[in-house]
Design an enzyme around this catalytic site. Structure first.
Site, mmCIF file in Angstrom:
data_model
loop_
_atom_site.group_PDB
_atom_site.id
_atom_site.type_symbol
_atom_site.label_atom_id
_atom_site.label_comp_id
_atom_site.label_asym_id
_atom_site.label_seq_id
_atom_site.Cartn_x
_atom_site.Cartn_y
_atom_site.Cartn_z
ATOM 1 N N SER A 40 -38.379 -25.103 14.130
ATOM 2 C CA SER A 40 -38.608 -25.704 12.810
ATOM 3 C C SER A 40 -37.373 -26.377 12.233
ATOM 4 O O SER A 40 -37.494 -27.227 11.338
ATOM 5 C CB SER A 40 -39.104 -24.642 11.826
ATOM 6 N N ASP A 330 -35.507 -23.405 1.649
ATOM 7 C CA ASP A 330 -36.551 -22.385 1.566
ATOM 8 C C ASP A 330 -35.995 -21.080 2.160
ATOM 9 O O ASP A 330 -34.800 -21.011 2.451
ATOM 10 C CB ASP A 330 -37.845 -22.868 2.241
ATOM 11 N N HIS A 333 -34.630 -22.268 5.893
ATOM 12 C CA HIS A 333 -34.147 -23.581 6.329
ATOM 13 C C HIS A 333 -33.145 -24.196 5.361
ATOM 14 O O HIS A 333 -33.315 -24.085 4.140
ATOM 15 C CB HIS A 333 -35.340 -24.533 6.521
#
Length: 371
Positions: A40, A330, A333
């Protein structure tokens, strides 16, 4: 005056060449191709095309992206591959699963990354339908077949050999596998030091396979300071301190990753694999956020609960007004600003951060070789 008989064929030939140039431009006139593999941290939206819960396709993701819309990047704006593409003078690579990745767009490269994946095939199973690492590399092979049909085998081989590749994977093998719950199948099977050795061994096989498929310049990032993400501060940390277990995992993993890359390069006889010590890069602004213009490296911009580290970043989550003041976007990340700082170190960092050399040096050396 009537055109000469030789003039008409020349005009027609010029038109044919012009048309061919539009359909299949010569790769030499373009920035080098760029390919991205991993999780991600570098996914540009592949998971948007999959039935998975590991997606970033809703607000407030993308709030600072040029379109101000969620793109599938786990960021408020650009991610690390975007900033590297800018340094290459190229447009961002498209997700490999995008239906728009056709014809000319294939010459830019492709992003095969998928949120949730790890080095191991069982990492991320809880996210259901994601592109595991072996499948990402299968897609790289398929990409070359697609491009060969467009520009021929020899030009495809040259494009891939001269391309830059980024691979960012490994964090999920700890966060979403070994340490996912108090007792996991992998933690019962291996002690942490043995698990790290197991990961490094598997990772080397993925990298060897990339080399066999033509990869000749591969940036390999470390795991980052795993225990210092807001999610880990909220779930595992004590009194705002980073999770000791995950920090120990990173401290075991990253040096062994660098050593493995060194050994692969020695075996190949060339500096194919470049180690980017992203743990150290992130650690700089985690330990001294103010020096980098951040107000906090503990509290995520978007989230809920302690440190905004619980659950997902959702339209109903807490959202900070100024993303540039936060190191984390977040619970897991980095913000766009933090991503940019990491790429600045990838470009110009000393051997403390980049081994055996930084990306600016690579680009200069390769420009001479390929000219």
């Amino acid at each position: 005056m009537a055109p000469s008989s030789s003039f008409v064929p020349m005009v027609l030939l010029g038109l044919v060449i012009l048309l061919l140039g539009v359909i299949v431009p010569r790769s030499e006139a373009r920035p080098r191709a760029f390919f991205v593999f991993g999780d991600s941290l570098v996914d540009n939206g592949n998971n948007n095309y999959l039935q998975t819960i590991a997606r970033a396709n809703a607000p407030p993701y993308g709030i600072d992206y040029p379109t101000h819309r969620a793109t599938g990047r786990f960021s408020n704006g650009f991610n690390i591959p975007d900033f590297i593409s800018q340094q290459l003078g190229a447009e961002s690579t498209m997700p490999y699963l995008s239906p728009d990745l056709t014809r000319e767009n294939l010459l830019v490269g492709a992003n095969f990354a998928s949120a949730g994946v790890g080095i191991l095939n069982d990492t991320g199973d809880q996210f259901m339908n994601i592109i595991k690492m072996h499948k990402q590399i299968d897609y790289f092979k398929e990409y070359q077949q697609r491009l060969s049909a467009l520009i021929g085998v020899s030009r495809t081989k040259r494009l891939v050999n001269q391309a830059l590749i980024l691979i960012t994977v490994g964090g999920n093998d700890f966060v979403n596998n070994y340490f996912l719950v108090d007792s996991t199948a992998r933690s019962r099977q291996y002690s942490l030091p043995d698990y790290v050795k197991f990961l490094i061994n598997r990772y080397s096989k993925h990298l060897q396979r990339l080399y066999n498929l033509g990869a000749r310049r591969v940036l390999v990032t470390g795991s980052g300071p795993l225990g210092c993400a807001p999610a880990e501060l909220a779930m595992r940390g004590k009194n705002g301190e980073c999770s000791a277990d995950l920090q120990r995992a990173a401290s075991l993993y990253n040096p062994q990753l660098e050593q493995m890359l060194l050994e692969l390069n020695k075996k190949i006889g060339s500096d194919v694999f470049i180690a980017a010590n992203t743990a150290l890069m992130h650690n700089d602004f985690i330990t001294n956020p103010n020096a980098y213009g951040f107000n906090t490296s503990k509290v995520a911009c978007c989230g809920q609960g302690p440190y905004n580290g619980m659950g997902l970043c959702l339209p109903v989550s807490n959202l900070c007004p100024n993303r540039d003041l936060h190191a984390f976007w977040d619970p897991f990340h980095p913000t766009e600003k933090a991503n940019k700082l990491v790429v600045e170190q990838i470009m110009s960092g000393s051997t403390k951060y980049m081994k055996p050399m930084n990306l600016s040096t690579i680009l200069t050396l390769d420009a001479r070789t390929h000219s």
